[in-house]
Motif scaffolding. Sequence first.
Motif, short mmCIF file in Angstrom:
data_model
loop_
_atom_site.label_atom_id
_atom_site.label_comp_id
_atom_site.label_asym_id
_atom_site.label_seq_id
_atom_site.Cartn_x
_atom_site.Cartn_y
_atom_site.Cartn_z
N THR A 46 -36.53 -17.35 31.27
CA THR A 46 -35.64 -16.42 31.96
C THR A 46 -35.25 -15.24 31.08
O THR A 46 -35.31 -14.09 31.52
N MET A 47 -34.86 -15.50 29.85
CA MET A 47 -34.46 -14.40 28.96
C MET A 47 -35.62 -13.44 28.73
O MET A 47 -35.45 -12.23 28.74
N ASN A 48 -36.80 -13.99 28.53
CA ASN A 48 -37.98 -13.13 28.31
C ASN A 48 -38.31 -12.31 29.56
O ASN A 48 -38.66 -11.14 29.46
N ARG A 49 -38.22 -12.93 30.71
CA ARG A 49 -38.53 -12.21 31.96
C ARG A 49 -37.49 -11.12 32.22
O ARG A 49 -37.84 -10.04 32.69
N GLU A 50 -36.23 -11.40 31.93
CA GLU A 50 -35.20 -10.37 32.09
C GLU A 50 -35.45 -9.23 31.13
O GLU A 50 -35.29 -8.06 31.49
N ALA A 51 -35.84 -9.53 29.89
CA ALA A 51 -36.15 -8.47 28.94
C ALA A 51 -37.30 -7.62 29.46
O ALA A 51 -37.24 -6.38 29.40
N ALA A 52 -38.33 -8.25 29.99
CA ALA A 52 -39.47 -7.50 30.53
C ALA A 52 -39.03 -6.61 31.68
O ALA A 52 -39.45 -5.45 31.79
N ALA A 53 -38.15 -7.12 32.54
CA ALA A 53 -37.66 -6.33 33.67
C ALA A 53 -36.84 -5.14 33.21
O ALA A 53 -36.83 -4.09 33.84
N LEU A 54 -36.16 -5.29 32.07
CA LEU A 54 -35.33 -4.21 31.53
C LEU A 54 -36.10 -3.30 30.57
O LEU A 54 -35.54 -2.35 30.04
N GLY A 55 -37.36 -3.61 30.32
CA GLY A 55 -38.16 -2.78 29.41
C GLY A 55 -37.85 -3.01 27.95
O GLY A 55 -38.14 -2.17 27.10
N VAL A 56 -37.27 -4.15 27.62
CA VAL A 56 -36.95 -4.50 26.23
C VAL A 56 -38.11 -5.32 25.67
O VAL A 56 -38.56 -6.27 26.31
N PRO A 57 -38.61 -4.98 24.48
CA PRO A 57 -39.69 -5.77 23.89
C PRO A 57 -39.28 -7.25 23.79
O PRO A 57 -38.16 -7.56 23.42
N ALA A 58 -40.23 -8.13 24.13
CA ALA A 58 -39.92 -9.56 24.14
C ALA A 58 -41.08 -10.35 23.55
O ALA A 58 -42.24 -10.00 23.71
N ALA A 59 -40.71 -11.43 22.86
CA ALA A 59 -41.69 -12.35 22.31
C ALA A 59 -41.23 -13.76 22.64
O ALA A 59 -40.04 -14.05 22.68
N THR A 60 -42.19 -14.64 22.89
CA THR A 60 -41.86 -16.01 23.22
C THR A 60 -42.45 -16.97 22.20
O THR A 60 -43.55 -16.77 21.71
N ILE A 61 -41.66 -17.99 21.90
CA ILE A 61 -42.13 -19.06 21.02
C ILE A 61 -42.29 -20.35 21.82
O ILE A 61 -42.44 -21.42 21.24
#
Length: 118
Positions: A46-61
Amino acid sequence: MLLARTDEQRAGYTALANPNVILPPEALDGANLIAAADLVISAGGTMNREAAALGVPAATIYAGEWAAIDEELVREGRLQRITSPAELELLTLLKKRETNPRHALHVREAVVELILAQ
């Protein structure tokens, strides 16, 4: 900033005592934290998907089975998969010139649209 999900996690993180890490004692407004962030690293989808929706760079572990939406976000370059400490070291951190708190209340709709587009 490191967000703990449980009191037990918070106690474990506190025991690490890293002065460069902020560990809030209570829940915070996640959407505004993401919007103001330079980079989001999370194992949660969820946090990563919200970041993607907001245009914030995201990385997942996240090491489990991936959802189709996460695979698509990687293909689009909106999410980076981290599978080793070496890959974590290679992450680029670009500081924002100014914070950009979330003013729109349509983040949920953007995340739903990303998910349903699959």
